[in-house]
Scaffold this motif. Structure first.
Motif, short mmCIF file in Angstrom:
data_model
loop_
_atom_site.label_atom_id
_atom_site.label_comp_id
_atom_site.label_asym_id
_atom_site.label_seq_id
_atom_site.Cartn_x
_atom_site.Cartn_y
_atom_site.Cartn_z
N ALA A 85 0.84 -1.20 0.00
CA ALA A 85 0.00 0.00 0.00
C ALA A 85 0.88 1.25 0.00
CB ALA A 85 -0.93 -0.01 1.20
N ALA A 86 1.96 1.23 0.78
CA ALA A 86 2.86 2.38 0.84
C ALA A 86 3.56 2.62 -0.50
CB ALA A 86 3.89 2.18 1.95
N SER A 87 3.71 1.56 -1.28
CA SER A 87 4.36 1.70 -2.59
C SER A 87 3.38 2.10 -3.69
CB SER A 87 5.12 0.43 -2.96
OG SER A 87 4.22 -0.61 -3.28
N GLY A 88 2.10 2.30 -3.30
CA GLY A 88 1.13 2.81 -4.27
C GLY A 88 0.12 1.81 -4.79
N TYR A 89 0.14 0.59 -4.29
CA TYR A 89 -0.85 -0.39 -4.74
C TYR A 89 -2.24 0.04 -4.28
CZ TYR A 89 2.30 -4.21 -6.18
OH TYR A 89 3.21 -5.00 -6.82
N ARG A 102 -8.73 -5.34 6.49
CA ARG A 102 -8.37 -5.85 7.82
C ARG A 102 -6.85 -5.93 7.98
NH1 ARG A 102 -12.75 -9.69 6.93
NH2 ARG A 102 -11.21 -11.29 6.61
N LEU A 103 -6.14 -6.35 6.94
CA LEU A 103 -4.68 -6.45 7.01
C LEU A 103 -4.04 -5.08 7.20
CD1 LEU A 103 -4.00 -9.10 4.24
CD2 LEU A 103 -3.68 -9.40 6.71
N ILE A 104 -4.53 -4.09 6.45
CA ILE A 104 -4.00 -2.74 6.57
C ILE A 104 -4.26 -2.20 7.99
CG2 ILE A 104 -4.22 -0.35 5.77
CD1 ILE A 104 -2.78 -2.06 3.74
#
Length: 66
Positions: free
Chosen positions: A35-39, A57-59
């Motif tokens: 997510a931090a890389s833009g996904y 939930r994972l985030i």
């Protein structure tokens, strides 16, 4: 539910093996990194082979230090 059988001593696992009890935290770490890389959530779901609800939930778990 019965316990899994122990693996024979001569069997080894790869260095990237994650034990079942450690997988939720590792998946949360992976989701946060992606997510931090833009996904996007959709891309995360595809990369981790889970649904979007699980991505959320994972985030959340990663943010809580899972």
């Amino acid at each position: 539910m019965s316990q899994p059988a122990e693996l024979p001593a001569e069997w080894t696992t790869g260095e990237d093996y994650v034990a079942p009890e450690d997988r939720p935290a590792e998946w949360a770490r992976m989701a946060a990194a992606l997510a931090a890389s833009g996904y996007s959530e959709d891309q995360l779901a595809q990369a981790l082979a889970v649904d979007e609800q699980t991505v959320e939930r994972l985030i959340q778990a990663a943010g809580e230090g899972a």
